[in-house]
Design a protein around this motif. Structure first.
Motif, PDB file in Angstrom:
ATOM      1  N   HIS A 106     -46.810  21.487  -9.416  1.00 38.93           N
ATOM      2  CA  HIS A 106     -46.829  20.549 -10.539  1.00 38.93           C
ATOM      3  C   HIS A 106     -45.581  20.811 -11.374  1.00 38.93           C
ATOM      4  CE1 HIS A 106     -51.160  20.374  -9.641  1.00 38.93           C
ATOM      5  NE2 HIS A 106     -51.065  19.166 -10.131  1.00 38.93           N
ATOM      6  N   THR A 107     -44.946  19.755 -11.848  1.00 39.58           N
ATOM      7  CA  THR A 107     -43.802  19.921 -12.735  1.00 39.58           C
ATOM      8  C   THR A 107     -44.001  19.066 -13.978  1.00 39.58           C
ATOM      9  OG1 THR A 107     -41.414  19.753 -12.964  1.00 39.58           O
ATOM     10  CG2 THR A 107     -42.450  18.158 -11.522  1.00 39.58           C
ATOM     11  N   PHE A 108     -43.720  19.645 -15.112  1.00 40.49           N
ATOM     12  CA  PHE A 108     -43.872  18.959 -16.393  1.00 40.49           C
ATOM     13  C   PHE A 108     -42.529  18.493 -16.929  1.00 40.49           C
ATOM     14  CE2 PHE A 108     -47.397  21.781 -15.807  1.00 40.49           C
ATOM     15  CZ  PHE A 108     -48.479  21.030 -16.205  1.00 40.49           C
ATOM     16  N   ALA A 109     -41.424  19.063 -16.433  1.00 41.58           N
ATOM     17  CA  ALA A 109     -40.098  18.739 -16.960  1.00 41.58           C
ATOM     18  C   ALA A 109     -39.738  17.268 -16.751  1.00 41.58           C
ATOM     19  CB  ALA A 109     -39.051  19.630 -16.312  1.00 41.58           C
ATOM     20  N   ALA A 110     -40.134  16.706 -15.624  1.00 43.53           N
ATOM     21  CA  ALA A 110     -39.779  15.313 -15.342  1.00 43.53           C
ATOM     22  C   ALA A 110     -40.444  14.340 -16.298  1.00 43.53           C
ATOM     23  CB  ALA A 110     -40.149  14.960 -13.907  1.00 43.53           C
ATOM     24  N   THR A 111     -41.605  14.680 -16.824  1.00 44.55           N
ATOM     25  CA  THR A 111     -42.291  13.758 -17.730  1.00 44.55           C
ATOM     26  C   THR A 111     -41.659  13.744 -19.119  1.00 44.55           C
ATOM     27  OG1 THR A 111     -43.901  15.466 -18.295  1.00 44.55           O
ATOM     28  CG2 THR A 111     -44.511  13.919 -16.568  1.00 44.55           C
ATOM     29  N   ARG A 112     -40.806  14.685 -19.423  1.00 44.92           N
ATOM     30  CA  ARG A 112     -40.135  14.678 -20.727  1.00 44.92           C
ATOM     31  C   ARG A 112     -39.226  13.467 -20.891  1.00 44.92           C
ATOM     32  NH1 ARG A 112     -38.644  20.732 -20.011  1.00 44.92           N
ATOM     33  NH2 ARG A 112     -40.676  21.640 -20.363  1.00 44.92           N
ATOM     34  N   ALA A 113     -38.772  12.893 -19.790  1.00 53.44           N
ATOM     35  CA  ALA A 113     -37.887  11.736 -19.852  1.00 53.44           C
ATOM     36  C   ALA A 113     -38.615  10.458 -20.253  1.00 53.44           C
ATOM     37  CB  ALA A 113     -37.209  11.527 -18.495  1.00 53.44           C
ATOM     38  N   TYR A 114     -39.933  10.451 -20.166  1.00 50.40           N
ATOM     39  CA  TYR A 114     -40.706   9.254 -20.485  1.00 50.40           C
ATOM     40  C   TYR A 114     -40.970   9.179 -21.988  1.00 50.40           C
ATOM     41  CZ  TYR A 114     -41.453   8.464 -15.581  1.00 50.40           C
ATOM     42  OH  TYR A 114     -41.257   8.210 -14.257  1.00 50.40           O
ATOM     43  N   ARG A 115     -40.673   8.027 -22.569  1.00 50.51           N
ATOM     44  CA  ARG A 115     -40.863   7.850 -24.007  1.00 50.51           C
ATOM     45  C   ARG A 115     -42.325   7.683 -24.375  1.00 50.51           C
ATOM     46  NH1 ARG A 115     -36.986   3.022 -25.092  1.00 50.51           N
ATOM     47  NH2 ARG A 115     -35.819   3.472 -23.233  1.00 50.51           N
ATOM     48  N   ASP A 116     -43.083   6.980 -23.549  1.00 47.57           N
ATOM     49  CA  ASP A 116     -44.447   6.611 -23.907  1.00 47.57           C
ATOM     50  C   ASP A 116     -45.431   7.216 -22.909  1.00 47.57           C
ATOM     51  OD1 ASP A 116     -46.364   5.461 -25.411  1.00 47.57           O
ATOM     52  OD2 ASP A 116     -46.050   3.422 -24.702  1.00 47.57           O
ATOM     53  N   LYS A 117     -45.465   8.549 -22.850  1.00 46.77           N
ATOM     54  CA  LYS A 117     -46.302   9.242 -21.870  1.00 46.77           C
ATOM     55  C   LYS A 117     -47.788   8.993 -22.096  1.00 46.77           C
ATOM     56  CE  LYS A 117     -44.105  12.968 -22.957  1.00 46.77           C
ATOM     57  NZ  LYS A 117     -43.106  13.907 -23.160  1.00 46.77           N
ATOM     58  N   LYS A 118     -48.198   8.907 -23.344  1.00 38.47           N
ATOM     59  CA  LYS A 118     -49.632   8.768 -23.621  1.00 38.47           C
ATOM     60  C   LYS A 118     -50.181   7.454 -23.091  1.00 38.47           C
ATOM     61  CE  LYS A 118     -49.587  11.851 -27.422  1.00 38.47           C
ATOM     62  NZ  LYS A 118     -50.448  12.691 -28.051  1.00 38.47           N
ATOM     63  N   SER A 119     -49.424   6.370 -23.228  1.00 40.56           N
ATOM     64  CA  SER A 119     -49.920   5.089 -22.721  1.00 40.56           C
ATOM     65  C   SER A 119     -49.923   5.073 -21.188  1.00 40.56           C
ATOM     66  CB  SER A 119     -49.094   3.925 -23.258  1.00 40.56           C
ATOM     67  OG  SER A 119     -47.805   3.928 -22.695  1.00 40.56           O
ATOM     68  N   MET A 120     -49.028   5.858 -20.569  1.00 42.63           N
ATOM     69  CA  MET A 120     -49.015   5.967 -19.108  1.00 42.63           C
ATOM     70  C   MET A 120     -50.246   6.728 -18.619  1.00 42.63           C
ATOM     71  SD  MET A 120     -45.117   6.897 -17.955  1.00 42.63           S
ATOM     72  CE  MET A 120     -45.767   8.053 -16.815  1.00 42.63           C
ATOM     73  N   GLY A 121     -50.704   7.674 -19.410  1.00 43.87           N
ATOM     74  CA  GLY A 121     -51.829   8.504 -19.007  1.00 43.87           C
ATOM     75  C   GLY A 121     -51.450   9.546 -17.972  1.00 43.87           C
ATOM     76  N   LYS A 122     -50.186   9.884 -17.874  1.00 44.72           N
ATOM     77  CA  LYS A 122     -49.714  10.867 -16.899  1.00 44.72           C
ATOM     78  C   LYS A 122     -49.226  12.108 -17.631  1.00 44.72           C
ATOM     79  CE  LYS A 122     -50.375   7.759 -13.845  1.00 44.72           C
ATOM     80  NZ  LYS A 122     -51.665   7.688 -13.265  1.00 44.72           N
ATOM     81  N   LYS A 123     -49.668  13.261 -17.137  1.00 43.75           N
ATOM     82  CA  LYS A 123     -49.305  14.524 -17.774  1.00 43.75           C
ATOM     83  C   LYS A 123     -48.150  15.210 -17.062  1.00 43.75           C
ATOM     84  CE  LYS A 123     -51.372  18.837 -19.266  1.00 43.75           C
ATOM     85  NZ  LYS A 123     -52.596  19.619 -19.320  1.00 43.75           N
ATOM     86  N   CYS A 124     -48.122  15.091 -15.740  1.00 46.41           N
ATOM     87  CA  CYS A 124     -47.084  15.777 -14.978  1.00 46.41           C
ATOM     88  C   CYS A 124     -46.894  15.088 -13.632  1.00 46.41           C
ATOM     89  CB  CYS A 124     -47.448  17.239 -14.782  1.00 46.41           C
ATOM     90  SG  CYS A 124     -48.973  17.487 -13.873  1.00 46.41           S
TER      91      CYS A 124
END
Length: 141
Positions: free
Chosen positions: A81-99
């Motif tokens: 699992h990697t969390f670094a790639a999700t830092r690029a997303y502005r609206d992570k909460k609406s995507m519902g994706k953590k990693c």
């Protein structure tokens, strides 16, 4: 209106100019670099375009490259699992994706699949792994 830095302005004025210091809009000649949305739109057009020297889009090329990953007898499959790639997303909460979850061939290091997942539970990725298994050309044990 954006002001020039005081050091630049002092240097300019110390030369006793005959014309006033140009404002930002005049300096830019009313031309602006593209904003982030336009850059993203142009990137999407380019990555999905088949107007490439090899006549197919980069997305199709990346897909074929992932599908060509092979596992042979004795190869190990690494899952992470990697969390670094999700830092690029502005609206992570609406995507519902953590990693992102990925797996690769440990011998050659090629990625066999990557999935955006809401949690780090294996149950979130099991469907993706099941779907990818026939395309991985895994060696039957």
């Amino acid at each position: 209106m954006q002001m020039a830095s005081s050091a630049v302005l002092r240097t300019y004025l110390s030369q006793k100019p005959s014309q006033p210091f140009p404002d930002f809009y005049s300096y830019m000649n009313n031309k602006w670099p593209p904003n982030g949305d336009n850059i993203w739109r142009l990137y999407q057009q380019a990555v999905y375009s088949s107007l490439q020297p090899y006549s197919y889009s980069n997305v199709l090329r990346y897909t074929q490259e992932i599908w060509s990953v092979r596992f042979e007898r004795g190869d190990t499959a690494a899952f992470d699992h990697t969390f670094a790639a999700t830092r690029a997303y502005r609206d992570k909460k609406s995507m519902g994706k953590k990693c992102f979850a990925d797996f690769n061939n440990g011998r050659i290091g090629e990625i066999g699949g990557i999935y955006a997942v809401p949690t780090t539970k294996l149950s979130n990725v099991s469907h993706g792994l099941t779907q990818a298994a026939p395309q991985l050309k895994m060696y039957p044990y």
